[in-house]
Motif scaffolding. Structure first.
Motif, PDB file in Angstrom:
ATOM      1  N   ARG A  11       8.680  -7.624   7.406  1.00 57.63           N
ATOM      2  CA  ARG A  11       8.460  -6.961   8.483  1.00 57.63           C
ATOM      3  C   ARG A  11       7.494  -7.581   9.495  1.00 57.63           C
ATOM      4  O   ARG A  11       6.735  -8.308   9.008  1.00 57.63           O
ATOM      5  CB  ARG A  11       7.707  -5.545   8.274  1.00 57.63           C
ATOM      6  CG  ARG A  11       8.622  -4.370   7.720  1.00 57.63           C
ATOM      7  CD  ARG A  11       7.800  -3.335   7.656  1.00 57.63           C
ATOM      8  NE  ARG A  11       8.510  -2.132   6.936  1.00 57.63           N
ATOM      9  CZ  ARG A  11       8.407  -1.947   5.500  1.00 57.63           C
ATOM     10  NH1 ARG A  11       7.795  -2.849   4.939  1.00 57.63           N
ATOM     11  NH2 ARG A  11       9.116  -0.745   5.112  1.00 57.63           N
ATOM     12  N   GLN A  12       7.895  -7.762  10.765  1.00 57.55           N
ATOM     13  CA  GLN A  12       6.987  -8.379  11.815  1.00 57.55           C
ATOM     14  C   GLN A  12       6.092  -7.479  12.312  1.00 57.55           C
ATOM     15  O   GLN A  12       6.225  -6.740  13.271  1.00 57.55           O
ATOM     16  CB  GLN A  12       7.896  -8.801  12.905  1.00 57.55           C
ATOM     17  CG  GLN A  12       8.984  -9.872  12.564  1.00 57.55           C
ATOM     18  CD  GLN A  12       8.374 -11.195  11.991  1.00 57.55           C
ATOM     19  OE1 GLN A  12       7.485 -11.740  12.588  1.00 57.55           O
ATOM     20  NE2 GLN A  12       8.667 -11.633  10.887  1.00 57.55           N
ATOM     21  N   ALA A  13       5.076  -7.327  11.448  1.00 54.12           N
ATOM     22  CA  ALA A  13       3.721  -6.577  11.778  1.00 54.12           C
ATOM     23  C   ALA A  13       2.670  -6.817  11.366  1.00 54.12           C
ATOM     24  O   ALA A  13       2.466  -7.646  10.182  1.00 54.12           O
ATOM     25  CB  ALA A  13       4.303  -5.012  11.225  1.00 54.12           C
ATOM     26  N   SER A  14       1.493  -6.392  11.646  1.00 53.01           N
ATOM     27  CA  SER A  14       0.031  -6.651  11.195  1.00 53.01           C
ATOM     28  C   SER A  14      -0.407  -5.537  10.576  1.00 53.01           C
ATOM     29  O   SER A  14       0.229  -4.306  11.113  1.00 53.01           O
ATOM     30  CB  SER A  14      -0.784  -7.209  12.152  1.00 53.01           C
ATOM     31  OG  SER A  14      -1.011  -6.410  13.076  1.00 53.01           O
ATOM     32  N   VAL A  15      -1.264  -5.576   9.391  1.00 52.83           N
ATOM     33  CA  VAL A  15      -1.799  -4.503   8.695  1.00 52.83           C
ATOM     34  C   VAL A  15      -3.029  -4.155   9.292  1.00 52.83           C
ATOM     35  O   VAL A  15      -3.824  -4.641   9.693  1.00 52.83           O
ATOM     36  CB  VAL A  15      -2.181  -4.807   7.270  1.00 52.83           C
ATOM     37  CG1 VAL A  15      -2.533  -3.640   6.640  1.00 52.83           C
ATOM     38  CG2 VAL A  15      -0.729  -5.558   6.762  1.00 52.83           C
ATOM     39  N   HIS A  16      -3.008  -2.742   9.772  1.00 54.39           N
ATOM     40  CA  HIS A  16      -4.053  -2.258  10.743  1.00 54.39           C
ATOM     41  C   HIS A  16      -5.125  -1.444   9.674  1.00 54.39           C
ATOM     42  O   HIS A  16      -6.440  -1.602  10.080  1.00 54.39           O
ATOM     43  CB  HIS A  16      -3.240  -0.898  11.458  1.00 54.39           C
ATOM     44  CG  HIS A  16      -4.338  -0.108  12.109  1.00 54.39           C
ATOM     45  ND1 HIS A  16      -5.194  -0.646  12.902  1.00 54.39           N
ATOM     46  CD2 HIS A  16      -4.858   1.166  11.954  1.00 54.39           C
ATOM     47  CE1 HIS A  16      -6.044   0.318  13.662  1.00 54.39           C
ATOM     48  NE2 HIS A  16      -5.885   1.499  12.998  1.00 54.39           N
ATOM     49  N   GLU A  17      -4.836  -0.794   8.470  1.00 48.98           N
ATOM     50  CA  GLU A  17      -5.327  -0.195   7.531  1.00 48.98           C
ATOM     51  C   GLU A  17      -4.701  -0.008   6.285  1.00 48.98           C
ATOM     52  O   GLU A  17      -3.480   0.078   6.068  1.00 48.98           O
ATOM     53  CB  GLU A  17      -5.660   1.335   8.225  1.00 48.98           C
ATOM     54  CG  GLU A  17      -6.928   1.815   7.377  1.00 48.98           C
ATOM     55  CD  GLU A  17      -7.544   2.963   8.262  1.00 48.98           C
ATOM     56  OE1 GLU A  17      -7.246   2.985   9.310  1.00 48.98           O
ATOM     57  OE2 GLU A  17      -8.511   3.949   7.749  1.00 48.98           O
ATOM     58  N   VAL A  18      -5.653  -0.088   5.113  1.00 47.12           N
ATOM     59  CA  VAL A  18      -5.069  -0.059   3.925  1.00 47.12           C
ATOM     60  C   VAL A  18      -6.014   1.218   3.289  1.00 47.12           C
ATOM     61  O   VAL A  18      -7.443   1.370   3.457  1.00 47.12           O
ATOM     62  CB  VAL A  18      -5.577  -1.387   3.139  1.00 47.12           C
ATOM     63  CG1 VAL A  18      -5.185  -1.139   1.601  1.00 47.12           C
ATOM     64  CG2 VAL A  18      -4.931  -2.539   3.632  1.00 47.12           C
ATOM     65  N   HIS A  19      -5.164   2.080   2.464  1.00 50.06           N
ATOM     66  CA  HIS A  19      -6.016   3.241   2.016  1.00 50.06           C
ATOM     67  C   HIS A  19      -5.779   3.078   0.486  1.00 50.06           C
ATOM     68  O   HIS A  19      -4.536   3.125   0.035  1.00 50.06           O
ATOM     69  CB  HIS A  19      -5.416   4.620   2.415  1.00 50.06           C
ATOM     70  CG  HIS A  19      -5.639   4.931   3.893  1.00 50.06           C
ATOM     71  ND1 HIS A  19      -6.566   5.886   4.295  1.00 50.06           N
ATOM     72  CD2 HIS A  19      -4.905   4.340   5.159  1.00 50.06           C
ATOM     73  CE1 HIS A  19      -6.347   5.578   5.812  1.00 50.06           C
ATOM     74  NE2 HIS A  19      -5.402   5.005   6.141  1.00 50.06           N
ATOM     75  N   VAL A  20      -6.775   3.212  -0.218  1.00 55.22           N
ATOM     76  CA  VAL A  20      -6.682   3.159  -1.519  1.00 55.22           C
ATOM     77  C   VAL A  20      -7.419   4.665  -2.071  1.00 55.22           C
ATOM     78  O   VAL A  20      -8.318   4.955  -1.644  1.00 55.22           O
ATOM     79  CB  VAL A  20      -7.287   1.798  -2.518  1.00 55.22           C
ATOM     80  CG1 VAL A  20      -6.561   0.698  -1.748  1.00 55.22           C
ATOM     81  CG2 VAL A  20      -8.730   2.127  -2.087  1.00 55.22           C
ATOM     82  N   ALA A  21      -7.024   4.777  -3.444  1.00 53.10           N
ATOM     83  CA  ALA A  21      -7.532   5.773  -4.245  1.00 53.10           C
ATOM     84  C   ALA A  21      -8.311   5.254  -5.689  1.00 53.10           C
ATOM     85  O   ALA A  21      -7.525   4.444  -6.202  1.00 53.10           O
ATOM     86  CB  ALA A  21      -6.792   7.104  -4.699  1.00 53.10           C
ATOM     87  N   ILE A  22      -9.607   5.659  -5.674  1.00 51.30           N
ATOM     88  CA  ILE A  22     -10.419   4.947  -6.919  1.00 51.30           C
ATOM     89  C   ILE A  22     -10.770   6.062  -7.741  1.00 51.30           C
ATOM     90  O   ILE A  22     -11.826   6.830  -6.946  1.00 51.30           O
ATOM     91  CB  ILE A  22     -11.201   3.933  -6.616  1.00 51.30           C
ATOM     92  CG1 ILE A  22     -10.772   3.034  -5.601  1.00 51.30           C
ATOM     93  CG2 ILE A  22     -12.202   3.322  -7.651  1.00 51.30           C
ATOM     94  CD1 ILE A  22      -9.874   1.733  -6.642  1.00 51.30           C
ATOM     95  N   ILE A  73      -0.466   1.967   3.244  1.00 50.51           N
ATOM     96  CA  ILE A  73      -0.959   0.956   4.356  1.00 50.51           C
ATOM     97  C   ILE A  73      -0.344   1.568   5.822  1.00 50.51           C
ATOM     98  O   ILE A  73       0.640   2.352   6.057  1.00 50.51           O
ATOM     99  CB  ILE A  73      -0.329  -0.468   4.161  1.00 50.51           C
ATOM    100  CG1 ILE A  73       1.311  -0.288   4.058  1.00 50.51           C
ATOM    101  CG2 ILE A  73      -0.921  -0.840   2.925  1.00 50.51           C
ATOM    102  CD1 ILE A  73       1.771  -1.993   3.891  1.00 50.51           C
ATOM    103  N   GLU A  74      -1.125   1.230   6.746  1.00 52.82           N
ATOM    104  CA  GLU A  74      -0.683   1.185   8.544  1.00 52.82           C
ATOM    105  C   GLU A  74      -0.242   0.090   9.045  1.00 52.82           C
ATOM    106  O   GLU A  74      -1.179  -0.705   8.872  1.00 52.82           O
ATOM    107  CB  GLU A  74      -1.882   2.096   9.021  1.00 52.82           C
ATOM    108  CG  GLU A  74      -1.863   3.730   8.294  1.00 52.82           C
ATOM    109  CD  GLU A  74      -3.099   4.498   9.072  1.00 52.82           C
ATOM    110  OE1 GLU A  74      -3.596   3.844   9.804  1.00 52.82           O
ATOM    111  OE2 GLU A  74      -3.450   5.398   8.450  1.00 52.82           O
ATOM    112  N   LEU A  75       0.746  -0.027   9.633  1.00 56.39           N
ATOM    113  CA  LEU A  75       1.172  -1.211  10.103  1.00 56.39           C
ATOM    114  C   LEU A  75       1.037  -1.112  11.605  1.00 56.39           C
ATOM    115  O   LEU A  75       1.579  -0.114  12.063  1.00 56.39           O
ATOM    116  CB  LEU A  75       2.240  -1.776   9.806  1.00 56.39           C
ATOM    117  CG  LEU A  75       2.920  -2.137   8.062  1.00 56.39           C
ATOM    118  CD1 LEU A  75       4.220  -2.350   8.126  1.00 56.39           C
ATOM    119  CD2 LEU A  75       1.775  -2.894   7.668  1.00 56.39           C
ATOM    120  N   GLU A  76       0.884  -1.968  12.330  1.00 57.48           N
ATOM    121  CA  GLU A  76       0.789  -2.252  13.501  1.00 57.48           C
ATOM    122  C   GLU A  76       2.018  -2.691  13.945  1.00 57.48           C
ATOM    123  O   GLU A  76       2.290  -4.114  13.820  1.00 57.48           O
ATOM    124  CB  GLU A  76      -0.398  -2.909  14.447  1.00 57.48           C
ATOM    125  CG  GLU A  76      -1.695  -2.489  14.479  1.00 57.48           C
ATOM    126  CD  GLU A  76      -2.621  -2.949  15.174  1.00 57.48           C
ATOM    127  OE1 GLU A  76      -2.510  -4.047  15.572  1.00 57.48           O
ATOM    128  OE2 GLU A  76      -3.873  -2.544  14.863  1.00 57.48           O
TER     129      GLU A  76
END
Lengths: 232, 112
Positions: B21-32, B107-110
């Motif tokens: 994908r031609q996108a940048s990563v805006h946010e990464v969500h993890v569960a720990i 993940i959230e992509l821009e």
């Protein structure tokens, strides 16, 4: 899929994943496990603090197995091969993993060493993890069971301080019990601490330096390997 | 400190998910999970150091901390963390219902 418009020309698009971050390690661990079980080898991930007596337990285990012809080991250490050399002297074919600054072994390290270890005739493989009660608990290596060495000199509340490690243990080896006459240690307190972090604690008292001091552990190993063999 | 190696695996997972994908990563969500053996503070520190030069360089990290929850596998009664991990009614060993997660949730992509 919903989108969140941030400006005229950029949208934020969520992608749901719900994947295990260590999935690659888990995949390699599953491969190790399949390979080892296919050869009838029972694999033990032996963990514990530095100085808890892990290597001494394995030396005594080799003696109990009359030289260790059926045993193999992979020993992890930050900076030396000393533990692996001790195990070789005890008659266990062994490989060392020097992890450098890494505080744990992972499945890929074990996989690499398995390619350099002669497993013909081996019934038990011991993976002696880096001495550490935190990090090794996180990584599946392909073992059948987790064993945690806890020496009676470490403090009665050690299990409460490291609940994740003990919660993942199939068996706790209570080591150096021959020192008890010289210590102010109440074993009941240790057992109660374990029952607060392990749902069904199995504890085997050991005295690795004493004749017959690891008999309970040897019986447990044979019994658990037998169960695995019967199931396969 | 194994959190650095977990962040390396996290960035690899994000990179695989972004794919071509031609996108940048805006946010990464993890569960720990509380019983996962991962320190969230150290994980955040490791992420700040390790993300430079990766697809996650400009992506915020959000960590969902999952408390340890033990219960009886037979009657499902909750057994408090820190208590004896055996059901007082059924005498069954407790089971960990949640709290051992090390999961990349989303993940959230821009996307332009």
């Amino acid at each position: 899929m919903c989108t969140d418009n941030r400006s005229d020309d950029v949208s934020v698009v969520p992608i749901e994943l719900q994947t295990r971050i260590l999935a690659r390690n888990d995949g390699t661990a599953a491969h190790n496990r399949e390979h080892l079980r296919g050869r009838g080898i029972f694999t033990i991930n032996l963990m514990g603090s530095p100085g808890s007596g892990k290597t001494a337990v394995l030396e005594a285990t080799a003696h109990a197995f009359h030289g260790g012809a059926k045993l193999a080991a992979i020993a992890g250490d930050l900076a030396t091969e000393n533990d692996a050399m001790r195990l070789v002297r005890a008659g266990i074919r062994s490989r060392a993993i020097k992890t450098g600054q890494a505080c744990h072994l992972d499945a890929e390290m074990v996989h690499h060493e398995l390619h350099h270890l002669d497993l013909n005739g081996v019934e038990y493989l011991f993976i002696e993890n880096v001495g550490n009660l935190v990090c090794p608990a996180v990584y599946d290596l392909g073992q059948d069971v987790n064993a945690v060495a806890l020496s009676v000199t470490e403090g009665e509340d050690k299990p409460l301080k490291y609940p994740t490690m003990f919660a993942k243990a199939d068996v706790v080896l209570l080591t150096k019990t021959d020192l008890l006459p010289h210590l102010h240690v109440d074993l009941t307190v240790i057992y109660q601490a374990l029952a607060r972090v392990m749902p069904d604690p199995v504890v085997i008292p050991l005295a690795s330096q004493q004749p017959g001091g690891v008999e309970g552990w040897i019986e447990w190993l044979k019994q658990r390997r037998g169960v695995l063999q019967a199931a396969s | 400190m194994h959190e650095y190696s977990i962040v390396q695996s996290l960035v690899d997972s994000v990179t695989a998910a972004v794919g071509s994908r031609q996108a940048s990563v805006h946010e990464v969500h993890v569960a720990i999970g509380e019983m996962a053996g991962v320190d969230c503070g150290l994980l955040t520190t490791a992420y700040e150091v390790f993300r430079a030069g990766t697809l996650c360089e400009h992506a915020a990290l959000t960590i969902d901390r999952i408390p340890a929850r033990w219960h009886c596998p037979r009657c499902h009664m909750t057994i408090a963390a820190g208590a004896f991990l055996r059901c007082a009614g059924c005498n069954e060993p407790a089971q960990l219902a949640s709290g051992d997660e090390i999961v990349l949730q989303r993940i959230e992509l821009e996307v332009a």
